[in-house]
Write an enzyme that holds these catalytic residues in place. Structure first.
Site, PDB file in Angstrom:
ATOM      1  N   GLY B  61       0.894  -1.312  -0.102  1.00 53.91           N
ATOM      2  CA  GLY B  61      -0.056  -0.131   0.051  1.00 53.91           C
ATOM      3  C   GLY B  61       0.966   1.157   0.033  1.00 53.91           C
ATOM      4  N   SER B  62       0.141   2.610   0.497  1.00 57.38           N
ATOM      5  CA  SER B  62       0.836   3.474   0.255  1.00 57.38           C
ATOM      6  C   SER B  62       1.952   3.938   1.203  1.00 57.38           C
ATOM      7  CB  SER B  62      -0.296   4.609   0.546  1.00 57.38           C
ATOM      8  OG  SER B  62       0.090   6.025   0.936  1.00 57.38           O
ATOM      9  N   THR B  63       2.822   4.716   0.934  1.00 55.61           N
ATOM     10  CA  THR B  63       4.284   4.862   1.597  1.00 55.61           C
ATOM     11  C   THR B  63       3.712   5.693   2.781  1.00 55.61           C
ATOM     12  OG1 THR B  63       4.308   6.995   0.289  1.00 55.61           O
ATOM     13  CG2 THR B  63       5.747   5.045  -0.120  1.00 55.61           C
TER      14      THR B  63
END
Lengths: 405, 136
Positions: B61-63
């Site tokens: 997923g997102s950083t």
């Protein structure tokens, strides 16, 4: 990983907690990616600047790093923030958001980071040369620096880039190494492209094809005889958004291209492919109904406009009145030059807004508009996915023509 | 039994394991105020990771997920430690900035939920003190 005596000392030095934390991040990333050592970098570009993306936790972390004595030891610049730092109210940003955003900028400033907030640092005082190692985080700028300038950087995350800033180091892996810069697949462009919109469309065609081909996203592009700074800037943003591309080579244009022969596996890009991509970037988003929404936001400046582009906007708006909400986003330094040249006065007299330090991707505008109209493929992607806007993807001049209609 | 892995972030911890064979996206997947997994369809959906030794193969997923771990820590609902098969940068950076001990390169098949373990992450050591041990 082999660390020097000084690096080992930094890693265990409790008296400089932020530098220690930075070394821990760098060595962990180096371990994960199998880097043999750390290397020095000459500049850093930090992402994760808009409070809209960072949130309170991100702000607290940055404040903690500033409190811990963190100081940038190489030229370090920032990505766009969620507002024009000097005029947040101009784009209707709330006072509450502005206060939090200011705290973010203050934390960076305390660490000695240059608070020019732009996705085009290469147009605003940070211009790496060929072969230079850097640690940049903004995906479009990473693609530009690696490909167009021939500098060497991975796609850093926000904390990884900050760690590089506070140490002047990064882990030696990925695009820092020559063997990882070899193109994997060729694209033959069989149609003549012109303008930022068409180069953005090319980025989405190639990006999606790379994903389908299942190869490392390092394309070799041929068939483009000439490309302007602005067209390449647009292509870089789009390739990074749609293909995760951090590096491409373009025959006759980019400086490393002649080191390689085109990979055998070749995908052709026709006029039909470009037209189809342009159509696909226009779309409707499933939007939450809201009576407070304004119909359309017209925007140019993703990536931030160059001085040349601002001159062009001024030429097209001179003596006229805009009839739509129209935002032009750029770097502070470019804005200052636009003022010197009289462009800013012409643009603002037309009723359009020039915002520095921010852009329509990172400003907190979710739910404010129905539709984004822009020449930027990247902005279309984020308008749909992040802000849940409809999108219309038009050539640069046509965006302005519609604003006046 | 003692398992040997690779140190991602140092520190010592002890606690009960909570295992999943699925990746975890901290951003959007875990409620930062409660530590409860909110990703629909996730094996751990509805369970709290607070205070647990969280075992999962790798992050996704997102950083921004790194900052979610930081927020979990500030809210007192972070995992006591994280054990991965293969740690990736989002989880690694999140553990470092939040000071959560983290070890990877561990044989996940030897770990199941409900074990009591003691961890010396700096040495990459996970000691299983009690509970079921599968595949033995």
């Amino acid at each position: 990983m082999n660390l020097t005596e000084e690096e080992k000392r930094f890693l265990n030095d409790d008296s400089a907690p932020s530098r220690r934390k930075a070394m821990e991040i760098l060595t962990a990333l180096g371990t994960i990616y199998g880097a043999g050592k750390l290397i020095t970098v000459s500049s850093v570009q930090i992402s994760g600047v808009s409070y809209d993306n960072l949130g309170e936790a991100g702000l607290e972390f940055l404040a903690q790093m500033a409190d811990g004595g963190g100081k940038a030891c190489v030229l370090t610049t920032l990505n766009p923030a969620g507002m024009d730092i000097e005029a947040p109210q101009a784009l209707g940003i709330s006072a509450e958001f502005a206060e939090s955003q200011r705290k973010v900028i203050d934390a960076f400033a305390r660490m000695g980071v240059v608070t020019t907030c732009t996705c085009t640092p290469y147009l605003a005082g940070s211009l790496p040369h060929f072969g230079e190692h850097i640690a940049w985080a903004e995906s479009s700028a990473v693609c530009f620096a690696n490909s167009v300038l021939g500098a060497r950087t991975n796609r850093e995350g926000g904390p990884g880039a900050l760690a590089a800033a506070l140490t002047g180091l990064t882990a030696d892996y990925g695009y820092h190494l020559s063997e990882n810069r070899v193109p994997t697949i060729a694209f033959k462009v069989e149609t003549r492209l012109a303008g930022t919109q068409e180069f953005g469309a090319l980025g989405s065609v190639i990006g999606k094809a790379l994903e389908k081909a299942g190869v490392k996203p390092l394309p070799y592009i041929h068939g483009i005889p000439v490309a302007s700074l602005e067209e390449l800037k647009s292509l870089c943003a789009s390739l990074a958004t749609f293909g995760g591309t951090a590096l491409f080579h373009m025959e006759g244009i980019t400086p490393e291209a002649n080191q390689y022969t085109a990979p055998e596996r070749t995908i052709s890009v026709s006029r039909q492919d470009i037209d189809f991509a342009i159509q696909s970037l226009c779309g409707s988003a499933p939007s939450a109904a809201s009576s407070t929404r304004l119909p359309d936001l017209y925007s140019l400046g993703c990536p931030h406009l160059s001085l040349n582009e601002i001159a062009q906007v001024a030429r097209l708006l001179e003596g006229k009145q805009v009839k739509k909400e129209f935002w032009i986003t750029t770097a502070r330094l470019t804005r200052d030059a636009a003022e010197r040249m009289g462009y800013a006065a012409i643009i603002e007299a037309s009723g359009a807004k020039i915002a520095a330090d921010t852009c329509c991707v990172v400003a907190p505008i979710q739910g404010r508009f129905e539709t984004l109209v822009t020449d930027s493929a990247k902005a279309c992607f984020y308008a749909a996915s992040k802000h849940r806007f409809n999108t219309r993807f038009l050539p640069f001049e046509q965006v302005i023509a519609e604003v006046l209609a | 039994m003692i398992l040997n892995g690779r140190c991602i972030f140092r520190g010592q911890a002890a606690g009960q394991t909570l295992c999943t064979s699925m990746g975890i996206s901290f951003f959007g997947g875990v409620d930062p105020d409660t530590g409860v997994v909110v990703e629909k369809g996730h094996e751990l959906f509805g369970q709290s990771i607070a205070g647990k030794v969280l075992v999962f193969p790798t992050g996704k997923g997102s950083t921004v997920g790194s900052y979610t771990l930081y927020r979990l820590k500030k809210n007192g609902v972070a995992p006591a430690a994280i054990l991965n098969a293969e740690c990736e940068p989002i989880t690694a950076v999140g553990c470092i900035i939040s000071e959560i001990p983290c070890v990877d390169h561990l044989p996940q098949t030897l770990l199941s939920s409900g074990l009591t373990v003691r961890i010396d992450a700096g040495q990459g050591i996970v000691e299983i003190l009690s509970g079921r041990i599968e595949n033995q």
